[in-house]
Write a protein that holds these residues in place. Sequence first.
Motif, PDB file in Angstrom:
ATOM      1  N   UNK A 222       0.846  -1.201   0.000  1.00 13.44           N
ATOM      2  CA  UNK A 222       0.000   0.000   0.000  1.00 13.44           C
ATOM      3  C   UNK A 222       0.880   1.249   0.000  1.00 13.44           C
ATOM      4  N   UNK A 223       1.970   1.237   0.772  1.00 15.95           N
ATOM      5  CA  UNK A 223       2.896   2.365   0.807  1.00 15.95           C
ATOM      6  C   UNK A 223       3.604   2.511  -0.543  1.00 15.95           C
ATOM      7  N   UNK A 224       4.045   1.399  -1.114  1.00 14.72           N
ATOM      8  CA  UNK A 224       4.701   1.443  -2.422  1.00 14.72           C
ATOM      9  C   UNK A 224       3.744   1.939  -3.496  1.00 14.72           C
ATOM     10  N   UNK A 225       2.504   1.470  -3.451  1.00 14.60           N
ATOM     11  CA  UNK A 225       1.492   1.945  -4.399  1.00 14.60           C
ATOM     12  C   UNK A 225       1.257   3.440  -4.224  1.00 14.60           C
ATOM     13  N   UNK A 226       1.225   3.910  -2.967  1.00 18.87           N
ATOM     14  CA  UNK A 226       1.045   5.341  -2.705  1.00 18.87           C
ATOM     15  C   UNK A 226       2.184   6.153  -3.309  1.00 18.87           C
ATOM     16  N   UNK A 351      -4.735   6.520   7.240  1.00 19.68           N
ATOM     17  CA  UNK A 351      -4.377   7.648   6.389  1.00 19.68           C
ATOM     18  C   UNK A 351      -5.046   7.578   5.032  1.00 19.68           C
ATOM     19  N   UNK A 352      -5.073   6.403   4.438  1.00 19.54           N
ATOM     20  CA  UNK A 352      -5.779   6.225   3.166  1.00 19.54           C
ATOM     21  C   UNK A 352      -7.268   6.490   3.370  1.00 19.54           C
ATOM     22  N   UNK A 353      -7.831   5.954   4.458  1.00 18.86           N
ATOM     23  CA  UNK A 353      -9.262   6.092   4.732  1.00 18.86           C
ATOM     24  C   UNK A 353      -9.663   7.552   4.933  1.00 18.86           C
ATOM     25  N   UNK A 354      -8.775   8.346   5.544  1.00 19.63           N
ATOM     26  CA  UNK A 354      -9.097   9.724   5.906  1.00 19.63           C
ATOM     27  C   UNK A 354      -8.681  10.702   4.811  1.00 19.63           C
ATOM     28  N   UNK A 355      -8.926  10.325   3.572  1.00 14.36           N
ATOM     29  CA  UNK A 355      -8.672  11.213   2.435  1.00 14.36           C
ATOM     30  C   UNK A 355      -7.207  11.591   2.309  1.00 14.36           C
ATOM     31  N   UNK A 356      -6.321  10.724   2.816  1.00 14.20           N
ATOM     32  CA  UNK A 356      -4.890  10.960   2.685  1.00 14.20           C
ATOM     33  C   UNK A 356      -4.242  11.618   3.878  1.00 14.20           C
ATOM     34  N   UNK A 357      -5.023  11.962   4.913  1.00  7.80           N
ATOM     35  CA  UNK A 357      -4.490  12.652   6.087  1.00  7.80           C
ATOM     36  C   UNK A 357      -4.341  11.665   7.242  1.00  7.80           C
ATOM     37  N   UNK A 385       0.048  14.859   6.023  1.00  9.32           N
ATOM     38  CA  UNK A 385      -0.697  14.474   4.826  1.00  9.32           C
ATOM     39  C   UNK A 385       0.160  13.475   4.070  1.00  9.32           C
ATOM     40  N   UNK A 386      -0.315  12.229   4.023  1.00  7.85           N
ATOM     41  CA  UNK A 386       0.473  11.161   3.398  1.00  7.85           C
ATOM     42  C   UNK A 386       0.363  11.197   1.885  1.00  7.85           C
ATOM     43  N   UNK A 387      -0.860  11.404   1.381  1.00  6.89           N
ATOM     44  CA  UNK A 387      -1.126  11.460  -0.069  1.00  6.89           C
ATOM     45  C   UNK A 387      -2.244  12.462  -0.295  1.00  6.89           C
ATOM     46  N   UNK A 388      -2.388  12.929  -1.538  1.00  6.67           N
ATOM     47  CA  UNK A 388      -3.505  13.838  -1.807  1.00  6.67           C
ATOM     48  C   UNK A 388      -4.792  13.035  -1.967  1.00  6.67           C
ATOM     49  N   UNK A 389      -5.913  13.715  -2.011  1.00  8.09           N
ATOM     50  CA  UNK A 389      -7.207  13.039  -1.995  1.00  8.09           C
ATOM     51  C   UNK A 389      -7.424  12.149  -3.206  1.00  8.09           C
ATOM     52  N   UNK A 390      -6.895  12.543  -4.369  1.00  7.51           N
ATOM     53  CA  UNK A 390      -7.089  11.714  -5.569  1.00  7.51           C
ATOM     54  C   UNK A 390      -6.329  10.394  -5.449  1.00  7.51           C
ATOM     55  N   UNK A 391      -5.135  10.443  -4.863  1.00 11.66           N
ATOM     56  CA  UNK A 391      -4.375   9.213  -4.639  1.00 11.66           C
ATOM     57  C   UNK A 391      -5.077   8.344  -3.600  1.00 11.66           C
ATOM     58  N   UNK A 393      -8.237   8.191  -3.040  1.00 10.40           N
ATOM     59  CA  UNK A 393      -9.396   7.576  -3.705  1.00 10.40           C
ATOM     60  C   UNK A 393      -8.985   6.363  -4.532  1.00 10.40           C
ATOM     61  N   UNK A 394      -7.871   6.480  -5.242  1.00 12.33           N
ATOM     62  CA  UNK A 394      -7.393   5.365  -6.057  1.00 12.33           C
ATOM     63  C   UNK A 394      -6.976   4.186  -5.178  1.00 12.33           C
ATOM     64  N   UNK A 395      -6.249   4.486  -4.114  1.00 14.67           N
ATOM     65  CA  UNK A 395      -5.829   3.421  -3.197  1.00 14.67           C
ATOM     66  C   UNK A 395      -7.037   2.726  -2.576  1.00 14.67           C
ATOM     67  N   UNK A 396      -8.056   3.499  -2.249  1.00 11.22           N
ATOM     68  CA  UNK A 396      -9.265   2.909  -1.673  1.00 11.22           C
ATOM     69  C   UNK A 396      -9.907   1.937  -2.639  1.00 11.22           C
ATOM     70  N   UNK A 397     -10.038   2.355  -3.890  1.00  7.46           N
ATOM     71  CA  UNK A 397     -10.639   1.452  -4.884  1.00  7.46           C
ATOM     72  C   UNK A 397      -9.792   0.196  -5.080  1.00  7.46           C
ATOM     73  N   UNK A 398      -8.478   0.362  -5.078  1.00  6.32           N
ATOM     74  CA  UNK A 398      -7.583  -0.791  -5.223  1.00  6.32           C
ATOM     75  C   UNK A 398      -7.731  -1.748  -4.039  1.00  6.32           C
ATOM     76  N   UNK A 399      -7.804  -1.182  -2.823  1.00 10.24           N
ATOM     77  CA  UNK A 399      -7.923  -2.019  -1.624  1.00 10.24           C
ATOM     78  C   UNK A 399      -9.312  -2.667  -1.523  1.00 10.24           C
TER      79      UNK A 399
END
Length: 483
Positions: A222-226, A351-357, A385-391, A393-399
């Motif tokens: 998940x971190x590598x994908x981010x 962090x992924x769940x919370x829109x990247x924060x 902030x680990x990732x922006x919201x668009x990232x 969203x993508x990670x969420x769909x992948x997971x």
Amino acid sequence: MNAPIRRLSVLVLVLFGSLLLSSTYIQFVQASSLREKPNNRRTLLENYSRQRGPILITGKPVARSVATDDELKYVRQYSNGELYSHLTGYYSFVYGAGAGIERSENDLLSGQADQLFYRRVVDVLTGREQQGASVELTVDPAAQKAAADGLGEQRGAVVALDPRTGAILAMASNPTYDPNELAGHDLTTVQANYKRLLADDDDPLINRSIQALYPPGSTFKVVTAAAALSSGRYTENSVVPGPAVLDLPQTTANLRNDFAGSCGPNDKVDLTRALQISCNTAFASLGLALGDDAIRAQAEKFGFGDRIGVPMPVAPSIVPADMNKPQTAQAAIGQYDVRVTPLQMAMVAAGVANDGVVMAPYSVKTVRGPDLDVLDQAKPQELSRAVDSSVADQLTRMMEKVVESGTGTRAQIPGIKVAGKTGTAQHAKGEPPHAWFICFAPADDPKVAVAVVVEDGGKAGNEAFGGRIAAPIAKSVMEAVLR
């Protein structure tokens, strides 16, 4: 005055001066630190002469001081001691405030905190018995029980967070212990119990949730994908190499998948499918393309390397520096010398769940004085902030795909979307792998994020996979929170 007498006089003056300086230093400079030592016998006697504040969960005490007939006046009692031991810690006349909230919030519980100064003055003037503050935790009892029941007799840990605030909803570590065995006034028995716990090869006194460091295995993908998505060079649909065997540079060793064959037609696979089936060669290829600095920087945005307290101190998670290419490929799939706490991997999911924060994790909800006045109230704080919201969203769909039809189907909850990632982490030659699962739910409105690690595959041993062993535990914890 002859020379010998003068020398003797000077020596006496120096000795008296040294004595004066040392006594002044001890009484004024070192006084506070000496008093606050958890095993200071005088401090313990003083603290045992007054009522220590309770530790509460949903308003009910899980640790409280009970009056006795002996000279120590009070004894600490723990309800559901084994369930909450790594959260509460223990308070012992022999060993002081040991671990957990008992140690990290000792000043408040004992009544010695600065916030209680005026209360102490009034107590002295009025002759009222001094008392400590109460500390209420963020823990959800149903989630804590589900975590402990899920682990059963297996060694490991479970952490659940509210991704919106960072509040710790569950923190279970197994093996556990009964803090009542260390809190009694039979000093011989207490010492025997402590020595037995220290000698136990399974280390029951260690809070595996925040003190133990494990290789994360494929949950780290998940971190590598981010990192890949954040680079701008990839999307969730990007096609990457996914052969059956990846030829690593600078070495004769190769990297293989955990299953036979390649990850897709013509040795190619898109990123979503690679995460869904946990394709090692695809993420190792990504690691080589991104480089070790990018992976480490992304991990740090999720909290790796940070020294945080919850308020108990948390061991910092690690992505090694200066890795060569084969090491980077291994690190990209959560192997080599990448090491994490279960709390850290819960923070990744949160962090992924919370829109990247990523929110700073915490376990203390409210601190109240003996008169129930609020001394401190938790205020959720953004850690990074680990990732922006668009990232995100993508990670969420992948997971989500991982749980819908990938390696994590045993985490499915009817009627609720779950996003997750499995992990099977090799850690020692000839030893069964650790089984991992990280997740959050509902995926479209996250209220809980969970990380589970079961050491050495638990009951499944060498047949263990994260989706088989850890995912059902995470499912039960999510259901307990969402129920």
